[in-house]
Design an enzyme around this catalytic site. Structure first.
Site, mmCIF file in Angstrom:
data_model
loop_
_atom_site.group_PDB
_atom_site.id
_atom_site.type_symbol
_atom_site.label_atom_id
_atom_site.label_comp_id
_atom_site.label_asym_id
_atom_site.label_seq_id
_atom_site.Cartn_x
_atom_site.Cartn_y
_atom_site.Cartn_z
ATOM 1 N N ALA A 242 0.759 -1.234 -0.067
ATOM 2 C CA ALA A 242 0.083 0.152 -0.039
ATOM 3 C C ALA A 242 0.819 1.216 0.219
ATOM 4 O O ALA A 242 2.358 1.180 -0.023
ATOM 5 C CB ALA A 242 -0.938 0.041 1.197
ATOM 6 N N HIS A 243 0.245 2.306 -0.050
ATOM 7 C CA HIS A 243 0.756 3.708 -0.116
ATOM 8 C C HIS A 243 1.756 4.135 0.979
ATOM 9 O O HIS A 243 1.410 3.648 2.086
ATOM 10 C CB HIS A 243 -0.288 4.783 -0.272
ATOM 11 C CG HIS A 243 -1.198 5.114 0.747
ATOM 12 N ND1 HIS A 243 -2.274 5.815 0.683
ATOM 13 C CD2 HIS A 243 -1.497 4.517 1.711
ATOM 14 C CE1 HIS A 243 -3.177 5.785 1.573
ATOM 15 N NE2 HIS A 243 -2.499 4.866 2.335
ATOM 16 N N ASN A 244 2.740 4.512 0.660
ATOM 17 C CA ASN A 244 3.903 5.218 1.724
ATOM 18 C C ASN A 244 4.657 4.013 2.532
ATOM 19 O O ASN A 244 5.242 4.237 3.623
ATOM 20 C CB ASN A 244 3.130 6.065 2.807
ATOM 21 C CG ASN A 244 2.678 7.336 2.080
ATOM 22 O OD1 ASN A 244 1.459 7.523 2.015
ATOM 23 N ND2 ASN A 244 3.323 8.301 1.790
#
Length: 357
Positions: A242-244
């Site tokens: 997922a993001h980051n």
């Protein structure tokens, strides 16, 4: 298959091995001990395989010095190394069928501002957007989409139907397999008054050198900061990052793992199949998480961690499930009191026995 023959002494140089036997023996490829023929190499990766190796029809064996001594009289051609499995891995590259095409197929669409190396290969129906870069000797197979401002390094392999978007940066010698998306929109929404409000994902994805990403994976771009895969990360098929998220160098992630947003995973970690990791936690270096575990808290000490329950016969599982529920229904403080009471009784009995003696 690569149908080129290689002499035994030439193969020895490839893996820095000592060879014994017929130097000019020509070998066509690698095979298992069970199925190898006289034109193939096989490797012996443990003493438990010695009996199988004795009966193997392989033309030559990759062994340690110890295993060679055990197999003399049954075989005469050997490559002697410290690690037969590592030598096998290196030789798979020798016998691999190489993709030698170079140039741009006439059905590819490349924006005039893109910079594509003359030694790269761009396959049929590839689309490359504005201000993209494709480095030397990289292979971009058919139907790949490379969005605006994406950079692909040297000696990369991007398989068919991969999408590279979100201005992601791909390092050197990276392999990305079919149907994977790198740089897609992260799953970011702000809840307000019963509705989900989309958060534009403004970050990117940075992929280091020597990274491998399997097929049907999603590596989402960051909301603000970048999603980062450091050098040497290897990812199996069907993995969600997922993001980051930040994944440290040389970490290995098996199939069906899911890593929620803003999680940091250290270097040299191993995630076995179907591990789930919640968001906003940190996992230190050199951590192994066994299959189907759920990680809900920070891990600050190296080691092996597990969760869940082991497989058992159905009726036994049903009984255990009832006991799990009963434990959950009892407050922890009550359990502690019961244990303290039991401890007191045991100590009292021990004192009584000592007095009687």
């Amino acid at each position: 298959m690569n149908h080129q023959f290689y002499r035994l002494d030439v193969l020895a140089k490839q893996v820095q091995a000592k060879f014994f036997g017929q130097a000019d023996l020509e070998l066509l490829g690698l095979a298992s001990l069970e199925k190898a023929n006289e034109k193939q190499l096989a490797f012996v990766n443990g003493e438990k395989y010695i009996n199988q190796a004795k009966g193997s029809k392989a033309g030559a064996l990759i062994v340690t010095q110890e295993y060679k001594d055990l197999l003399e009289g049954h075989h005469s051609n050997f490559l002697v190394v410290d690690s037969p499995y590592l030598a096998f891995a290196i030789l798979t590259h020798v016998f691999e069928r190489k993709q030698i095409e170079r140039g741009i197929e006439n059905t590819a669409q490349i924006h005039p501002s893109a910079i594509v190396s003359e030694t790269a290969y761009i396959g049929h129906y590839v689309v490359i957007g504005e201000n993209c870069v494709v480095g030397d000797d990289s292979i971009i197979n058919s139907h790949v989409k490379i969005d605006d401002f994406v950079e692909v390094g040297k000696n990369c392999f991007i398989d068919s139907h991969v999408t590279l978007t979100g201005a992601c940066k791909i390092g050197h010698r990276v392999r990305i397999h079919a149907n994977t998306v790198v740089g897609g929109e992260g799953f970011g929404f702000a809840p307000y008054q019963g509705k989900w409000h989309r958060i534009v994902q403004l970050g990117s994805v940075i992929v280091g050198d020597d990274v491998r990403i399997g097929s049907n994976c999603s590596i989402d771009r960051g909301a603000l900061d970048d999603t980062i895969l450091e050098n040497g990360v290897i990812i199996d098929n069907l993995v969600q990052v997922a993001h980051n998220v930040k994944i440290g160098a040389n970490t290995a992630i098996a199939a069906k793992c899911g890593i929620a947003g803003s999680t940091t995973i250290g270097k040299n970690c191993v995630l076995a199949g179907a591990v789930g990791i919640v968001g906003h936690i940190n996992i230190t270096d050199n951590v192994t998480i066994t299959g189907m575990s759920m990680v809900t808290n920070n891990i600050s000490k190296a080691g092996t961690y597990s969760s869940g329950t082991a497989l058992m016969e159905t009726n036994a599982w049903k009984k255990a499930a009832v006991r799990f529920k009963q434990l959950a229904d009892v407050p922890l403080t009550q359990l502690v009191k019961r244990l303290d009471h039991m401890q007191s009784q045991i100590e009292s009995l021990e004192s009584t026995f000592k007095l009687r003696k």
